[in-house]
Design a protein around this motif. Structure first.
Motif, PDB file in Angstrom:
ATOM      1  N   PHE A 109       0.973  -0.860  -0.188  1.00 18.52           N
ATOM      2  CA  PHE A 109       0.166   0.178  -0.146  1.00 18.52           C
ATOM      3  C   PHE A 109       0.866   1.237   0.110  1.00 18.52           C
ATOM      4  O   PHE A 109       1.712   1.694   0.120  1.00 18.52           O
ATOM      5  N   ILE A 110       0.674   1.775  -0.872  1.00 23.10           N
ATOM      6  CA  ILE A 110       1.345   3.495  -1.142  1.00 23.10           C
ATOM      7  C   ILE A 110       0.113   4.585  -0.711  1.00 23.10           C
ATOM      8  O   ILE A 110      -0.768   4.911  -1.771  1.00 23.10           O
ATOM      9  N   GLY A 111       0.475   5.799   0.410  1.00 24.32           N
ATOM     10  CA  GLY A 111      -0.495   6.577   0.976  1.00 24.32           C
ATOM     11  C   GLY A 111      -1.212   6.049   1.284  1.00 24.32           C
ATOM     12  O   GLY A 111      -2.501   6.890   1.494  1.00 24.32           O
ATOM     13  N   LEU A 112      -1.030   5.161   2.272  1.00 22.40           N
ATOM     14  CA  LEU A 112      -2.232   4.635   2.906  1.00 22.40           C
ATOM     15  C   LEU A 112      -2.431   5.219   4.152  1.00 22.40           C
ATOM     16  O   LEU A 112      -1.561   5.511   4.952  1.00 22.40           O
ATOM     17  N   LYS A 113      -3.415   6.021   4.453  1.00 27.65           N
ATOM     18  CA  LYS A 113      -3.617   6.817   6.151  1.00 27.65           C
ATOM     19  C   LYS A 113      -4.726   6.476   6.856  1.00 27.65           C
ATOM     20  O   LYS A 113      -4.808   6.875   8.126  1.00 27.65           O
ATOM     21  N   GLU A 114      -5.918   6.569   5.365  1.00 26.36           N
ATOM     22  CA  GLU A 114      -7.399   6.285   6.783  1.00 26.36           C
ATOM     23  C   GLU A 114      -7.797   4.994   7.914  1.00 26.36           C
ATOM     24  O   GLU A 114      -8.214   5.111   8.254  1.00 26.36           O
ATOM     25  N   PHE A 115      -6.917   4.152   6.852  1.00 25.09           N
ATOM     26  CA  PHE A 115      -7.379   2.831   7.476  1.00 25.09           C
ATOM     27  C   PHE A 115      -5.942   2.018   7.964  1.00 25.09           C
ATOM     28  O   PHE A 115      -4.476   2.252   7.361  1.00 25.09           O
ATOM     29  N   ASP A 116      -6.477   1.440   9.019  1.00 19.88           N
ATOM     30  CA  ASP A 116      -5.272   0.233   9.379  1.00 19.88           C
ATOM     31  C   ASP A 116      -4.757  -0.703   8.505  1.00 19.88           C
ATOM     32  O   ASP A 116      -5.516  -1.498   8.112  1.00 19.88           O
ATOM     33  N   LYS A 117      -3.602  -0.347   8.374  1.00 20.97           N
ATOM     34  CA  LYS A 117      -3.057  -1.111   7.151  1.00 20.97           C
ATOM     35  C   LYS A 117      -2.830  -3.098   7.388  1.00 20.97           C
ATOM     36  O   LYS A 117      -3.528  -3.321   6.534  1.00 20.97           O
ATOM     37  N   ASP A 118      -2.644  -2.942   9.114  1.00 20.09           N
ATOM     38  CA  ASP A 118      -2.553  -4.832   9.272  1.00 20.09           C
ATOM     39  C   ASP A 118      -4.758  -5.248   9.472  1.00 20.09           C
ATOM     40  O   ASP A 118      -4.795  -6.143   8.250  1.00 20.09           O
ATOM     41  N   THR A 119      -5.186  -4.673   9.625  1.00 19.91           N
ATOM     42  CA  THR A 119      -7.178  -4.857   9.232  1.00 19.91           C
ATOM     43  C   THR A 119      -6.996  -5.114   7.537  1.00 19.91           C
ATOM     44  O   THR A 119      -7.675  -5.763   7.610  1.00 19.91           O
ATOM     45  N   LEU A 120      -7.065  -3.959   7.036  1.00 19.09           N
ATOM     46  CA  LEU A 120      -6.788  -3.839   5.526  1.00 19.09           C
ATOM     47  C   LEU A 120      -6.225  -4.910   5.042  1.00 19.09           C
ATOM     48  O   LEU A 120      -6.879  -5.844   3.725  1.00 19.09           O
ATOM     49  N   THR A 121      -4.673  -5.491   4.984  1.00 20.43           N
ATOM     50  CA  THR A 121      -4.058  -7.077   4.826  1.00 20.43           C
ATOM     51  C   THR A 121      -5.650  -8.295   4.860  1.00 20.43           C
ATOM     52  O   THR A 121      -5.489  -8.712   4.439  1.00 20.43           O
ATOM     53  N   LYS A 122      -5.609  -7.825   5.979  1.00 18.95           N
ATOM     54  CA  LYS A 122      -6.487  -9.201   6.179  1.00 18.95           C
ATOM     55  C   LYS A 122      -7.734  -9.487   5.615  1.00 18.95           C
ATOM     56  O   LYS A 122      -8.209 -10.845   5.407  1.00 18.95           O
ATOM     57  N   SER A 123      -8.893  -8.390   5.807  1.00 22.35           N
ATOM     58  CA  SER A 123     -10.052  -8.061   4.550  1.00 22.35           C
ATOM     59  C   SER A 123      -9.737  -8.405   3.790  1.00 22.35           C
ATOM     60  O   SER A 123      -9.971  -9.160   2.436  1.00 22.35           O
ATOM     61  N   LEU A 124      -8.503  -7.789   2.849  1.00 22.58           N
ATOM     62  CA  LEU A 124      -7.795  -8.230   1.739  1.00 22.58           C
ATOM     63  C   LEU A 124      -7.838  -9.921   0.888  1.00 22.58           C
ATOM     64  O   LEU A 124      -8.378 -11.074   0.465  1.00 22.58           O
ATOM     65  N   LYS A 125      -7.244 -10.545   2.571  1.00 22.45           N
ATOM     66  CA  LYS A 125      -6.620 -12.064   1.974  1.00 22.45           C
ATOM     67  C   LYS A 125      -7.661 -12.971   2.557  1.00 22.45           C
ATOM     68  O   LYS A 125      -8.069 -13.481   1.995  1.00 22.45           O
ATOM     69  N   ASP A 126      -8.997 -12.118   3.296  1.00 22.03           N
ATOM     70  CA  ASP A 126      -9.909 -13.087   3.149  1.00 22.03           C
ATOM     71  C   ASP A 126     -10.843 -13.133   1.727  1.00 22.03           C
ATOM     72  O   ASP A 126     -11.372 -14.160   1.910  1.00 22.03           O
ATOM     73  N   ALA A 127     -10.314 -12.393   0.804  1.00 17.46           N
ATOM     74  CA  ALA A 127     -11.563 -12.234  -0.130  1.00 17.46           C
ATOM     75  C   ALA A 127     -10.341 -12.585  -1.518  1.00 17.46           C
ATOM     76  O   ALA A 127     -10.862 -12.433  -2.494  1.00 17.46           O
ATOM     77  N   GLY A 128      -9.443 -13.245  -0.734  1.00 16.53           N
ATOM     78  CA  GLY A 128      -8.312 -14.137  -1.818  1.00 16.53           C
ATOM     79  C   GLY A 128      -7.203 -13.261  -2.360  1.00 16.53           C
ATOM     80  O   GLY A 128      -7.014 -13.663  -3.472  1.00 16.53           O
ATOM     81  N   ILE A 129      -6.276 -11.995  -1.577  1.00 17.63           N
ATOM     82  CA  ILE A 129      -5.119 -10.875  -2.565  1.00 17.63           C
ATOM     83  C   ILE A 129      -5.049 -11.526  -1.137  1.00 17.63           C
ATOM     84  O   ILE A 129      -4.859 -10.541  -0.490  1.00 17.63           O
ATOM     85  N   GLY A 130      -3.452 -12.040  -0.818  1.00 20.31           N
ATOM     86  CA  GLY A 130      -2.622 -12.165  -0.290  1.00 20.31           C
ATOM     87  C   GLY A 130      -1.822 -12.830  -0.229  1.00 20.31           C
ATOM     88  O   GLY A 130      -1.645 -13.803  -1.688  1.00 20.31           O
ATOM     89  N   GLU A 131      -0.758 -12.249   0.075  1.00 21.79           N
ATOM     90  CA  GLU A 131       0.344 -13.139   0.023  1.00 21.79           C
ATOM     91  C   GLU A 131       0.544 -15.111  -0.128  1.00 21.79           C
ATOM     92  O   GLU A 131      -0.116 -15.342   0.824  1.00 21.79           O
ATOM     93  N   GLY A 132       0.945 -15.066  -1.303  1.00 20.30           N
ATOM     94  CA  GLY A 132       1.048 -16.546  -1.634  1.00 20.30           C
ATOM     95  C   GLY A 132      -0.136 -17.220  -1.849  1.00 20.30           C
ATOM     96  O   GLY A 132      -0.334 -18.719  -2.576  1.00 20.30           O
ATOM     97  N   LEU A 133      -1.128 -16.876  -2.513  1.00 20.14           N
ATOM     98  CA  LEU A 133      -2.190 -16.640  -3.001  1.00 20.14           C
ATOM     99  C   LEU A 133      -2.302 -17.009  -4.169  1.00 20.14           C
ATOM    100  O   LEU A 133      -1.494 -15.602  -4.795  1.00 20.14           O
ATOM    101  N   PRO A 134      -3.655 -17.562  -5.037  1.00 19.28           N
ATOM    102  CA  PRO A 134      -3.944 -17.624  -6.861  1.00 19.28           C
ATOM    103  C   PRO A 134      -3.975 -16.037  -7.207  1.00 19.28           C
ATOM    104  O   PRO A 134      -4.998 -15.381  -6.397  1.00 19.28           O
ATOM    105  N   PHE A 135      -3.247 -14.957  -7.854  1.00 21.05           N
ATOM    106  CA  PHE A 135      -3.702 -14.137  -8.456  1.00 21.05           C
ATOM    107  C   PHE A 135      -4.512 -14.101  -9.343  1.00 21.05           C
ATOM    108  O   PHE A 135      -4.600 -14.958 -10.173  1.00 21.05           O
ATOM    109  N   ASP A 136      -6.113 -13.136  -8.976  1.00 18.74           N
ATOM    110  CA  ASP A 136      -6.840 -12.915  -9.959  1.00 18.74           C
ATOM    111  C   ASP A 136      -7.212 -11.699 -10.823  1.00 18.74           C
ATOM    112  O   ASP A 136      -7.657 -10.860  -9.424  1.00 18.74           O
ATOM    113  N   ARG A 137      -7.253 -11.874 -11.820  1.00 19.44           N
ATOM    114  CA  ARG A 137      -7.460  -9.008 -11.732  1.00 19.44           C
ATOM    115  C   ARG A 137      -8.368  -9.400 -11.674  1.00 19.44           C
ATOM    116  O   ARG A 137      -9.267  -8.571 -10.819  1.00 19.44           O
TER     117      ARG A 137
END
Length: 767
Positions: A109-137
């Protein structure tokens, strides 16, 4: 996705495609069933071949055909690991050619201020976007749109999110979200059009959202939110309908934003209608022959303006009363008969009790860790008994008060094929009940205090408590090991064990080095006599060691010379408590009462010590709360012995009489030590008001206080003239780093030698 099965010898895929394209009108080529001699995997870079073999619905030695091939393709695509999969037949060998999806190497993340980085990272991983997960555009694009939507909910209308995909070696990618957040749009203007009965400023004062104030940097009340606006409109509607305007309506709401997306204007158009006075309340329908009993529940008062809140409360109480008699599906509807010419209304309450039912079965769902019996033993509604709405609500509240669950809900389901049975299902959502805490606190009295604890409120899902606590401060230090079994017996009698080691230092003006150390242990039981009352009794043993040199305060020195350095005590305890506050953290209504008696007739120290407390919180409107507290302590020595000095009460400071220094009230030793006394009185009154600009936020409140009290020695007389009195203002804040309470005041009644500390505060934090 089409797959083609080419007979041996192995044919290139392109050739198969050409043949099929050329013969489009002919049926697809099929392979004759055969026995698999081998399965070969090609194209894998990172995926373990075992993953492919495990997903295939056939094995070597099985008979292979087109149906099994299609099923295998579906199974491999379902893993989400592959962009493309083809199957080709070479003799009696199946060749699986897999093209892997790219794998996400990192999410940045670049320029992220409004949201907590760890919380956003966890939410994205739950949605299928995270380190080690298959990439789906497609998933990444949806996540980008969701992030933009979340920015809009925080009034960041100019926020932009750009996603960059950077390919790496070994079929990996980096996903980078670049945010340009900009400034949050602020509410510049709120207008209410059509209001005549009340001033616009009065109505706007009801809103959580506002045009800004000196505390909006904390409350963010000047940020537009559609959800908050809807809540404000409901508050506005309730304000009118509770003052007779039962035809009040919000006709339109317009929200406009400036071209630079920085200013928001809100215009609310309302129609007040006329004011109605209730002339009568009429009951219609079937009230089970208990009309008078239901009439006693009516909160609507003829001769007063129509109040929607009273009507809703009455219908709710009617429904609950029907539930007491087993009518789970009773319907109570209110119908106003309006006379617009005279501005009068008759409120008609129509009741249809439907049918009486009993509970066939009580089910528990969602408890992945907590045992069923822990939940069931809190239930007061039994199976095969008539449905009782009050007992069901009480059951839900009791389960919620366990503290093991984030959510507790009860569903009532009709039993198919019957007209008089229901099943109850209590749905719970587990939450972590263990707590490993390191903490620090700072107060004007104790200075720096360090704490640590390991607690488990629900050991192995049994409902038992186990904990170790350590606390250290300038005047009080302790280590405590505790365990509680809340259902030591099936009747709900609790049992608790405590093993502790405490040290304390009475306040001394000369800074003499001495302390009292007390190791001990106790066992106590709690007997519930009603749903709100618990009686406690127990016994303990402790040894108090008066440590010190020749500079020991005279009162302690004399006690030690007469009874020895160590005093063995065997205290018996008896207590009662009733807590009916709406919140233990920020109470606004209800009361709290407790009485505790400690009696020691064995050992070196023989005494009786009693303490009683009563708290009452009275809501004054929706924003103000009056809190009253009184506490009385009394102790007396037994068997001709004096009351042990190490059991004395202390007064002064936060939690007692503010403005006076902590523990500085009461008798003073000849050495200048504040030794406390065997009798104590505390009287406190606090008026809580919201901080201007903070809306109705009850975690941040200003209060004015008046305190009175004192501590008296065994041979001193208690009279009103010896009470110390103070008054002042303070701030209570449940801050992100822990509860903060500070006060500033002046003494109203004091003595010449009293130690005054006008500013006092205390803050605690866990990290």
């Amino acid at each position: 996705m089409h797959s083609f099965f080419c007979p041996s010898p192995l044919r290139p895929v392109a050739a198969c495609v050409a043949v099929v394209c050329g013969l489009a009108a002919l049926p697809a080529l099929a392979v004759e069933p055969f026995t698999l001699k081998d399965i070969r995997i090609e194209g894998l870079q990172r995926t373990d071949p075992g993953t492919v073999f495990a997903a295939l619905p056939f094995r070597i030695g099985d008979t292979y055909n087109d149906e099994k091939g299609a099923a295998g393709l579906r199974a491999l695509f379902a893993t989400g690991l592959f962009k493309d999969v083809r199957m080709e037949v070479e003799g009696d060998v199946l060749v699986v050619i897999a093209e892997e999806r790219a794998v996400i190497s990192s999410v940045n993340f670049i320029g992220l201020k409004e949201f907590d980085k760890d919380t956003l990272t966890k939410s994205l991983k739950d949605a299928g976007i995270g380190e080690g997960l298959p990439f789906d555009r497609a998933v990444v694009d949806r996540a980008e749109q969701e992030i933009k939507r979340q920015y809009l909910t925080r009034s960041l209308y100019g926020a932009e999110v750009v996603t960059t995909i950077t390919p790496l070696e070994r079929n990996r990618v980096d996903v980078t979200f670049t945010m340009t957040e900009g400034e949050a749009a602020k509410i510049k203007d709120i207008r209410i059009v059509g209001a005549k009965a009340f001033s616009e400023s009065t109505l706007l004062g009801l809103f959580e959202q506002s045009t800004g104030g000196w505390l909006t940097w904390y409350t963010k009340a000047d940020r537009y939110s559609r959800t908050k606006l809807n809540a404000d409109l409901e508050t506005l509607r309730a304000y009118y309908t509770n003052r007779g305007y039962l035809e009040f309506a919000v006709e339109s709401t317009q929200v406009t934003i400036s071209p630079d997306k920085q200013d928001i204007s809100i215009t609310i158009s309302v129609r007040e209608g006329q004011r109605y006075t209730v002339t009568a309340v009429r009951l219609e329908g079937d009230y089970l022959g208990r009309d008078q009993e239901f009439k006693d529940l009516v909160r609507i008062k003829p001769g007063e303006p129509y109040r929607a809140e009273d009507v809703a409360q009455t219908t709710r109480q009617f429904t609950e009363r029907f539930g007491l008699f087993g009518y789970a599906f009773a319907r109570v509807e209110q119908r106003p008969e309006i006379d617009r010419a005279s501005g009068q209304v008759v409120v008609v309450l129509n009741a249809e009790p439907q049918r009486r039912v009993y509970v066939r079965r009580v089910n528990v769902a969602g408890n992945t860790r907590t045992r069923d019996e822990v939940v069931r033993r809190e239930f007061r509604q039994f199976e095969s008994a008539w449905y009782d709405g009050q007992k069901i609500k009480l059951s839900r509240d009791r389960v919620d008060r366990l503290g093991y669950f984030k959510e507790v809900n009860i569903e009532t389901n009709e039993v198919a094929g019957t007209a008089d049975q229901v099943d109850l299902t209590i749905n719970v959502v587990e939450k972590p009940t263990g707590n490993l805490m390191l903490g620090a606190g700072f107060s004007s009295a104790d200075k720096l205090a360090l704490t640590g604890s390991i607690k488990q409120e629900n050991v192995f899902g049994s409902g038992n408590y186990l904990g170790i606590e350590v606390n250290t401060s300038k005047y009080n230090r302790n280590i405590v090991f505790s365990t509680v079994d809340p259902y030591f017996t099936v009747d709900g009698i609790s049992r608790a064990f405590d093993v502790y080691y405490r040290t304390s230092k009475p306040l001394n003006s000369q800074g003499v080095d001495y302390e009292l150390s007390t190791p001990g242990a106790s066992i106590r039981f709690g007997v519930p006599f009603s749903e709100y009352d618990t009686v406690f009794f127990g016994v303990g043993v402790e040894s108090t060691n008066i440590k010190g040199t020749g500079a020991l305060p005279n009162s302690y020195l004399l006690y030690r010379e007469e009874f020895g350095q160590r005093s063995l005590t065997v205290p018996f305890t008896l207590g009662w408590a009733r807590d009916q506050r709406d919140s233990a953290l920020v109470p606004t209504n209800g009361s709290y009462k407790r009485v505790n008696v400690e009696l020691s007739t064995l050992g070196d120290a023989r005494y009786v010590r009693a303490n009683a407390q009563y708290q009452r919180y009275i809501p004054l409107g929706t924003q103000f709360t009056l809190g009253l507290n009184s506490e009385v302590g009394w102790g007396k020595g037994l068997g001709g012995r004096p009351f042990p000095i190490f059991k004395n009460f202390y007064g002064g400071g936060l939690g007692s009489v503010r403005v006076f220094d902590q523990s500085s009230l009461g008798p003073v030793d000849v050495t200048g030590t504040y030794i406390g006394g065997n009798r104590r009185i505390n009287l406190n009154a606090e008026l809580y008001v919201p901080v201007p600009g903070a809306g109705n936020d009850k975690t941040l409140r200003i209060f004015g206080f008046t305190d009175a009290g004192n501590v008296w020695g065994e041979h001193e007389s208690i009279d009103a003239s010896s009470l110390r009195v103070s008054a002042g203002i303070g701030l209570s804040w449940i801050s992100p780093v822990g509860p903060l309470k500070l006060s500033f005041g002046s003494p109203i009644r004091k003595e010449r030698n009293d130690r005054i500390q006008k500013f006092q505060f205390q803050i605690g934090t866990a990290f």
